[in-house]
Design a protein around this motif. Structure first.
Motif, short mmCIF file in Angstrom:
data_model
loop_
_atom_site.label_atom_id
_atom_site.label_comp_id
_atom_site.label_asym_id
_atom_site.label_seq_id
_atom_site.Cartn_x
_atom_site.Cartn_y
_atom_site.Cartn_z
N LYS A 85 0.83 -1.21 0.00
CA LYS A 85 0.00 0.00 0.00
C LYS A 85 0.86 1.26 0.00
O LYS A 85 0.55 2.24 -0.68
CB LYS A 85 -0.93 0.02 1.22
N LYS B 4 0.93 2.72 -4.07
CA LYS B 4 -0.38 3.27 -3.69
C LYS B 4 -1.41 3.36 -4.81
O LYS B 4 -2.58 3.14 -4.59
CB LYS B 4 -0.32 4.65 -3.05
N ARG B 5 -0.97 3.71 -6.00
CA ARG B 5 -1.96 3.91 -7.07
C ARG B 5 -2.23 2.65 -7.89
O ARG B 5 -2.94 2.69 -8.89
CB ARG B 5 -1.52 5.04 -7.98
N LYS B 6 -1.63 1.54 -7.51
CA LYS B 6 -1.81 0.30 -8.28
C LYS B 6 -2.92 -0.54 -7.66
O LYS B 6 -3.24 -0.40 -6.50
CB LYS B 6 -0.52 -0.51 -8.28
N ARG B 7 -3.46 -1.45 -8.50
CA ARG B 7 -4.47 -2.37 -7.96
C ARG B 7 -3.76 -3.45 -7.15
O ARG B 7 -2.91 -4.16 -7.68
CB ARG B 7 -5.25 -3.00 -9.10
#
Ligand SMILES: Nc1ncnc2c1ncn2[C@@H]1O[C@H](COP(=O)(O)OP(=O)(O)O)[C@@H](O)[C@H]1O
Ligand SMILES: [Mg+2]
Length: 197
Positions: free
Chosen positions: A139, A143-146
């Protein structure tokens, strides 16, 4: 084919290497990169920590080598397998992140009986699992990834593979599993014995 880069993280013993090998054996064009091996190949291992019973990896050397490797891996789906994969993988190239999980008492048995870890080493790893360490790192760094978690407790590698592929086909737009081991241990105090040995 536009290849995907998938970070596969999770506490040691949760089944990363077993799953990645399985995926690569079933699908042409999928490549498994085991970070433990890769670190040795690129001379990023700079020592051994006797108290932690683990190799010391030079993160800078590893990150640079990994960036180069990932940049050159065109047209394949690359599975980057390691408990610190989220921290060292080049964020801009990463598409998805899978976090494998395992219930603490089951993980304890895998680490002690299958992996032959010492009590101390097994306990440190189980504690990381209880505190969601790898998920937290994923996380923070991606942060911006699935990011999807899958619980491997009591499930075969083949079944985990089926669940992974379902998720992959949806572009990781799937819920995965939500785990709460503290809650599990509170409800099943008898399963905590390993912590007090
Ligand atoms: N569903 C599962 N997925 C992956 N491994 C599993 C599963 N169930 C049991 N295992 C076992 O757990 C151990 C996981 O080892 P390994 O794949 O080396 O983990 P890691 O690479 O995460 O340290 C293996 O002995 C494997 O057979
Ligand atoms: Mg492994």
């Amino acid at each position: 084919m536009k290849g995907k880069v998938i970070v596969v993280t999770g506490t040691p013993g949760t089944g990363k290497t077993s799953l990645c090998r399985y995926i690569a054996s079933k699908n042409k064009g999928w490549v498994h990169l085991d970070l433990n091996r890769f670190a040795a190949e690129v001379n990023a291992i700079i020592g051994y920590d006797n108290s932690l019973e683990t190799s010391i990896v030079h993160m800078g050397i590893l990150k640079r080598a990994l960036l180069k490797h990932v940049s050159n891996s065109v047209g394949v789906h690359l599975l980057i397998d390691g408990h610190y994969a989220a921290e060292v993988s080049p964020v801009k190239h990463v598409d998805y992140c899978l976090v494998l999980r395992c219930r603490p008492d089951v993980l304890w048995r895998r680490l002690r009986s299958v992996r032959r870890y010492s009590e101390d080493k097994a306990r440190r790893n189980v504690e990381s699992e209880i505190t969601d360490y790898c998920y937290l790192m994923a996380k923070l760094h991606l942060k911006r990834k699935r990011i999807v978690q899958l619980d491997t407790t009591g499930i075969s590698v083949g079944k985990t593979y089926i669940r992974f592929m379902e998720c992959y086909r949806k572009g990781f737009k799937c819920r995965g599993d939500i785990v709460d081991w503290v809650d599990f241990l509170l409800k099943n105090p008898g399963k905590m014995g390993f912590l007090f040995r």
